[in-house]
Motif scaffolding. Structure first.
Motif, short mmCIF file in Angstrom:
data_model
loop_
_atom_site.label_atom_id
_atom_site.label_comp_id
_atom_site.label_asym_id
_atom_site.label_seq_id
_atom_site.Cartn_x
_atom_site.Cartn_y
_atom_site.Cartn_z
N UNK A 174 -17.98 0.43 17.69
CA UNK A 174 -19.33 0.16 17.21
C UNK A 174 -19.72 1.02 16.02
N UNK A 175 -19.13 2.22 15.90
CA UNK A 175 -19.55 3.09 14.81
C UNK A 175 -18.58 3.09 13.66
N UNK A 185 -14.71 3.66 26.02
CA UNK A 185 -16.13 4.03 25.90
C UNK A 185 -16.96 3.41 27.02
N UNK A 186 -18.09 4.03 27.28
CA UNK A 186 -18.97 3.53 28.34
C UNK A 186 -19.63 2.23 27.89
N UNK A 245 -26.19 -5.90 17.85
CA UNK A 245 -24.88 -5.79 18.48
C UNK A 245 -23.79 -5.94 17.42
N UNK A 246 -22.63 -5.47 17.76
CA UNK A 246 -21.51 -5.47 16.83
C UNK A 246 -21.04 -6.91 16.61
N UNK A 261 -17.81 -7.28 25.57
CA UNK A 261 -18.51 -6.15 26.20
C UNK A 261 -18.25 -4.86 25.46
N UNK A 262 -17.17 -4.77 24.69
CA UNK A 262 -16.97 -3.58 23.87
C UNK A 262 -18.01 -3.52 22.75
N UNK A 263 -18.42 -4.69 22.27
CA UNK A 263 -19.36 -4.70 21.15
C UNK A 263 -20.81 -4.51 21.53
#
Lengths: 249, 142, 101, 164
Positions: A34-35, A24-25, D113-114, D59-61
């Protein structure tokens, strides 16, 4: 050797980079991470169910309590391992009594440390205790508190720090932290629920199920902080003296 | 926030940046270790205090309870850095002095013993230096 | 106001670059440690500025305090290390190693 | 040619720059772990490698408009209230102003944020500190018994017929 190392590193880097086009970007709100239902649940329901605004603390100490418990055990085992590898007992007559490091780091450093040490320790306790509402928690506060003892050892010499926090006391505190954590879980078991299911404690803690979970998190964090403090100081004192614990860095 | 306070805080932040520019150029350009330390100790501390004061005024804003607490914390950081940064610079300077770093001089004739300090005349004896040299030579030969 | 904060943050970062040069090429080890110390204090400042940009200074100030305190710890440890190892060079070497890593 | 470079820049570097940074950091760490001869330098490479992995997870979160995952009701009244007014219907806002504890704000998950990667990486940092401390202890022991930390010299001494 250098060439093959570089070649393999470049190959690994190229493979990883070619895989990133499926990732993902940056800042994507709809990415799977995240979702997903888990993180959405944590964000939306944590405060309602535990009355803890800091989601990281809530997830760390409540939802993933097993994880954190064995994390604390990992730290404990690392500290014990360092002591087992390095610590040497017995006579140390072979060490010359030059003791450059024993009297600390000079007057100026001592003065500064005596000024800022209480501040750092107070801040560390604040980080542990206020971890529900601001960034913080057991690990962070424990590291700060351990750092304050390391600062004491650096400025006044290791003997001074050991008079506050001797080796025996270090190990007792490290074990006590894990005992608090596991004992809290067993208390939940005794109260008729699962291990580390804090909502069973609402009959002995005030404020209903949510506040029982919140208070339990505080208790658990205190245990984590005790272990981390003790092991950090033990690591420093063993590593800086080659396990002899006689003169500081 | 009143306009005057805002302008005052901006002036503080910008002057802090100017002092930090001085510190950074000094660390880059000064010829030897001791002078670089000079730039690091003074310019760094002063610029930190100025920027932190400006940010504290920014945060206080309209004098709410919690924002005053945050401003006090920011000023506490400034005080902490004001205490610790010169101390660490002093200690590192002392370490370098004991280490035998020679200050630069015009005629390039200053020897380490000319300074009259507790230098390593005997502690860093020729024997240990020679030993270290042979050890490195052995490594290189391999 | 956000504009000024962004500009000052970027300026702080750009002024860190010469200090990073000093970290890379610094002739002596203590040069590098001094440069790391300066960058550490400036990182605390930068954290406050980032917090103001996110309208969340109350949270970021805690990071900054921890960073400033631990930064002092690091440079103090480095100073003690260099102060101890070199003058004790001749004496410690009799037990095989001259310095512990 | 310029168009190819520009499209490459636009498609795979700019929106995914975090992966580039993590891969570069990871390559530095891996190179140090493979080719360096000194055990301490190998450990430094390992620490850089861990940092790269932590950077990837955190950074993914990240979400675009998100703040740190802490819900703050008190402090910074203007900003937080302003941020939450957008997703509050008037009824729940009215009830929340009465201070009743049962009613809660509707939390927009895109505003935070996650938290899950943060928790995982907190534990990863702790494991990293533990392994690094233990590795430093073992390398001190190696230095005590071999007198050196260079890998080839240690191997020379371990080899049968080596000087020892």
């Amino acid at each position: 050797m250098k060439f093959f190392g570089l070649l393999s590193v470049i190959i690994v880097g190229f493979l990883l980079l070619s895989a990133t086009k499926d990732f993902p970007n940056w800042g994507d709100e709809d990415s799977p991470a995240n979702s997903g239902p888990v993180s959405s649940f944590y964000i939306e329901k944590t405060e309602e169910k535990t009355k803890v605004p800091n989601m990281v603390t809530a997830v760390l100490a409540d939802y993933r309590g097993y994880d954190t418990m064995f994390e604390t055990v990992v730290i404990f085992i690392a500290g014990i391992g360092i002591i087992a590898v390095l610590r040497t007992y017995g006579s140390n007559e072979s060490i010359p009594k030059n003791q450059v490091g024993d009297e600390g780091a000079g007057l100026l450093a001592r003065m500064t440390c005596s000024l800022i040490l209480p501040f750092i320790q107070l801040f560390a306790l604040y980080v542990v205790a206020h971890g529900h509402h601001s960034p913080g928690g057991g690990f962070q506060g424990g590291v700060m508190l351990g750092a304050s003892y390391i600062l004491l050892a650096l400025a006044y010499g290791l003997a001074r720090a050991k008079s506050c926090f001797s080796e025996k006391r270090t190990l007792v505190f490290a074990a006590l932290g894990i005992f608090i954590y596991v004992g809290w879980g067993v208390l939940c078991l005794v109260m008729g629920s699962e291990f580390l299911n804090y909502s069973a404690l609402d009959s002995i803690l005030p404020g209903g199920v949510e506040m029982a979970r919140s208070h339990s998190m505080l208790a658990v964090e205190i245990g984590v902080a005790l272990t981390v403090t003790a092991i950090m100081f033990s690591m420093f004192s063993n590593l800086s003296t080659k396990g002899r614990l006689d003169k500081g860095l | 926030m009143s306009e005057l306070l805002n302008i005052f805080s901006i002036i503080l932040i910008l002057s802090g940046l100017v002092f930090f520019l001085g510190a950074s150029i000094g660390i880059l350009r000064f010829p030897d270790f001791y002078t670089r330390m000079h730039a690091a100790g003074k310019g760094d501390t002063l610029s930190t205090i100025l920027i932190m004061s400006g940010m504290a005024i920014q945060v206080i804003g309209d004098f709410e309870g919690s924002s005053v607490l945050v401003a006090i914390k920011i000023l506490a950081i400034a005080v902490l850095i004001m205490l610790t940064s010169p101390t660490s610079t002093h200690l590192l300077m002392k370490a370098g002095y004991d280490d035998g770093i020679i200050p630069v001089s015009k005629d390039k004739k200053t020897k380490i013993n000319d300074l009259g300090g507790p230098f390593l005349k005997d502690s860093l004896s020729e024997k240990s230096v020679a030993k270290k040299k042979t050890a490195t030579k052995k490594r290189v030969k391999k | 106001m956000d504009f000024i904060l962004i500009c000052s943050g970027i300026a702080l970062f750009l002024m860190m670059l010469p200090i990073m040069y000093r970290i890379v090429v610094g002739p002596t080890a203590i040069d590098r440690i001094v440069a790391v110390n300066v960058i550490g204090t400036k990182t605390a400042v930068l954290l406050i500025i980032i917090g103001a940009l996110f309208h969340n200074v109350a949270m970021f100030v805690d990071f900054a305090i921890a960073y400033a305190a631990l930064n002092f710890l690091g440079s103090l440890a480095a100073a003690r290390y260099f102060n101890r190892t070199r003058p004790a060079y001749g004496q410690v070497s009799q037990e095989g190693g001259d310095a512990d890593e | 040619m310029d168009i190819i470079i520009a499209s490459f820049l636009e498609d795979s570097i700019v929106p995914k720059f975090n992966y580039w940074i993590y891969v570069i950091l990871m390559m530095i760490g891996l190179y140090a772990m493979i080719t360096k001869n000194n055990l301490i330098k190998k450990l430094i490479g390992m620490a850089i490698f861990q940092t790269a992995i932590i950077l990837l997870y955190v950074s993914v979160g990240v979400k675009a408009d998100a703040n740190i995952p802490i819900i703050s009701h008190h402090g910074e009244k203007d900003h937080v209230e302003h941020a939450q007014n957008e997703n509050l219907d008037s009824a729940s806002e009215a009830s929340s102003h009465h201070g009743s504890k049962k009613e809660h704000h509707v939390i927009d998950k895109n505003k935070f944020a996650n938290p899950l990667p943060h928790v995982l990486m907190l534990t990863a940092i702790v494991v990293g500190v533990s392994t690094l401390g233990l590795a430093l202890a073992i390398s001190q022991k190696v230095h005590g018994s071999f007198g050196t930390l260079e890998e080839d010299e240690i191997l020379d001494q371990l080899r049968p017929g080596g000087y020892d």
